[in-house]
Design a protein around this motif. Structure first.
Motif, mmCIF file in Angstrom:
data_model
loop_
_atom_site.group_PDB
_atom_site.id
_atom_site.type_symbol
_atom_site.label_atom_id
_atom_site.label_comp_id
_atom_site.label_asym_id
_atom_site.label_seq_id
_atom_site.Cartn_x
_atom_site.Cartn_y
_atom_site.Cartn_z
ATOM 1 N N HIS A 65 9.978 2.923 22.802
ATOM 2 C CA HIS A 65 10.207 4.226 22.167
ATOM 3 C C HIS A 65 11.207 4.124 21.023
ATOM 4 O O HIS A 65 11.183 4.918 20.089
ATOM 5 N N ASP A 66 12.091 3.122 21.067
ATOM 6 C CA ASP A 66 13.103 2.937 20.025
ATOM 7 C C ASP A 66 12.775 1.761 19.094
ATOM 8 O O ASP A 66 13.640 1.255 18.395
ATOM 9 N N GLY A 67 11.514 1.355 19.082
ATOM 10 C CA GLY A 67 11.100 0.211 18.276
ATOM 11 C C GLY A 67 11.395 0.367 16.792
ATOM 12 O O GLY A 67 11.786 -0.593 16.126
ATOM 13 N N GLN A 68 11.213 1.571 16.277
ATOM 14 C CA GLN A 68 11.474 1.825 14.853
ATOM 15 C C GLN A 68 12.954 1.620 14.540
ATOM 16 O O GLN A 68 13.300 1.001 13.529
ATOM 17 N N GLU A 69 13.828 2.116 15.429
ATOM 18 C CA GLU A 69 15.269 1.935 15.231
ATOM 19 C C GLU A 69 15.637 0.448 15.288
ATOM 20 O O GLU A 69 16.433 -0.025 14.489
ATOM 21 N N LEU A 70 15.037 -0.272 16.246
ATOM 22 C CA LEU A 70 15.317 -1.702 16.345
ATOM 23 C C LEU A 70 14.868 -2.427 15.077
ATOM 24 O O LEU A 70 15.557 -3.318 14.582
ATOM 25 N N GLN A 71 13.732 -2.016 14.534
ATOM 26 C CA GLN A 71 13.244 -2.652 13.311
ATOM 27 C C GLN A 71 14.167 -2.336 12.124
ATOM 28 O O GLN A 71 14.411 -3.198 11.279
ATOM 29 N N ASP A 72 14.716 -1.119 12.081
ATOM 30 C CA ASP A 72 15.702 -0.772 11.043
ATOM 31 C C ASP A 72 16.927 -1.676 11.143
ATOM 32 O O ASP A 72 17.452 -2.158 10.138
ATOM 33 N N ILE A 73 17.393 -1.901 12.373
ATOM 34 C CA ILE A 73 18.558 -2.751 12.612
ATOM 35 C C ILE A 73 18.258 -4.183 12.175
ATOM 36 O O ILE A 73 19.062 -4.820 11.488
ATOM 37 N N LEU A 74 17.083 -4.684 12.544
ATOM 38 C CA LEU A 74 16.696 -6.045 12.156
ATOM 39 C C LEU A 74 16.598 -6.173 10.638
ATOM 40 O O LEU A 74 16.979 -7.200 10.075
ATOM 41 N N GLN A 75 16.088 -5.124 9.993
ATOM 42 C CA GLN A 75 15.999 -5.157 8.534
ATOM 43 C C GLN A 75 17.398 -5.255 7.924
ATOM 44 O O GLN A 75 17.627 -6.025 6.991
ATOM 45 N N TYR A 76 18.340 -4.503 8.468
ATOM 46 C CA TYR A 76 19.709 -4.564 7.955
ATOM 47 C C TYR A 76 20.302 -5.956 8.175
ATOM 48 O O TYR A 76 20.934 -6.527 7.286
ATOM 49 N N LEU A 77 20.084 -6.533 9.355
ATOM 50 C CA LEU A 77 20.669 -7.830 9.707
ATOM 51 C C LEU A 77 20.041 -8.990 8.948
ATOM 52 O O LEU A 77 20.719 -9.948 8.598
ATOM 53 N N THR A 78 18.717 -8.924 8.719
ATOM 54 C CA THR A 78 18.007 -10.086 8.175
ATOM 55 C C THR A 78 17.498 -9.886 6.753
ATOM 56 O O THR A 78 16.942 -10.816 6.169
ATOM 57 N N LYS A 79 17.626 -8.693 6.230
ATOM 58 C CA LYS A 79 17.142 -8.351 4.878
ATOM 59 C C LYS A 79 15.618 -8.420 4.774
ATOM 60 O O LYS A 79 15.070 -8.534 3.686
ATOM 61 N N ALA A 80 14.931 -8.367 5.940
ATOM 62 C CA ALA A 80 13.465 -8.356 5.938
ATOM 63 C C ALA A 80 12.991 -7.420 7.041
ATOM 64 O O ALA A 80 13.598 -7.342 8.108
ATOM 65 N N ARG A 81 11.925 -6.710 6.781
ATOM 66 C CA ARG A 81 11.420 -5.729 7.737
ATOM 67 C C ARG A 81 10.212 -6.245 8.526
ATOM 68 O O ARG A 81 9.834 -5.689 9.543
#
Length: 117
Positions: A65-81
């Motif tokens: 249910h929070d997959g979108q938020e996790l992907q936002d966090i990963l994008q911030y951390l890794t500079k890739a979505r």
């Protein structure tokens, strides 16, 4: 100047339980894969680790249910979505093409040895 954030300030979502969960998963698992169940590139990366008999932890973003938020966090951390996002010993090694290249050159095995796999 008001309440504007500088470019170096982390976004609000970086101070959430989801951000702490992502950080914990990355640090607690030698191999951590953030994936989506239907993604062929994600399947390819998971098969690389299976073929190497390397245990890995995987979070399927599309069934959380929070997959979108996790992907936002990963994008911030890794500079890739894009997925997969692959971490070995706490370091983001990239996605499918980067993981495959490291595998083909033998460098992936070296990285795995650094965390006891």
């Amino acid at each position: 100047m008001g309440g504007s954030h500088s470019k170096s300030d982390p976004p609000r979502y970086m101070n959430t339980k989801e951000a702490r969960e992502v950080a914990g998963l990355i640090t607690e698992n030698c191999v951590m894969v953030f994936s989506k169940t239907y993604c062929p590139y994600c399947k390819e990366v998971k098969n690389i680790f299976k073929n190497l008999n390397v245990p890995f932890q995987c979070v399927e973003l599309d069934i959380r249910h929070d997959g979108q938020e996790l992907q936002d966090i990963l994008q911030y951390l890794t500079k890739a979505r894009t997925v997969p996002r692959v971490f070995v010993n706490g370091e983001c090694i990239g996605g499918c093409s980067e993981t495959k290249a490291l595998y083909q050159t033998g460098q992936l095995k070296d990285k795995l040895e650094s965390c006891g796999s």
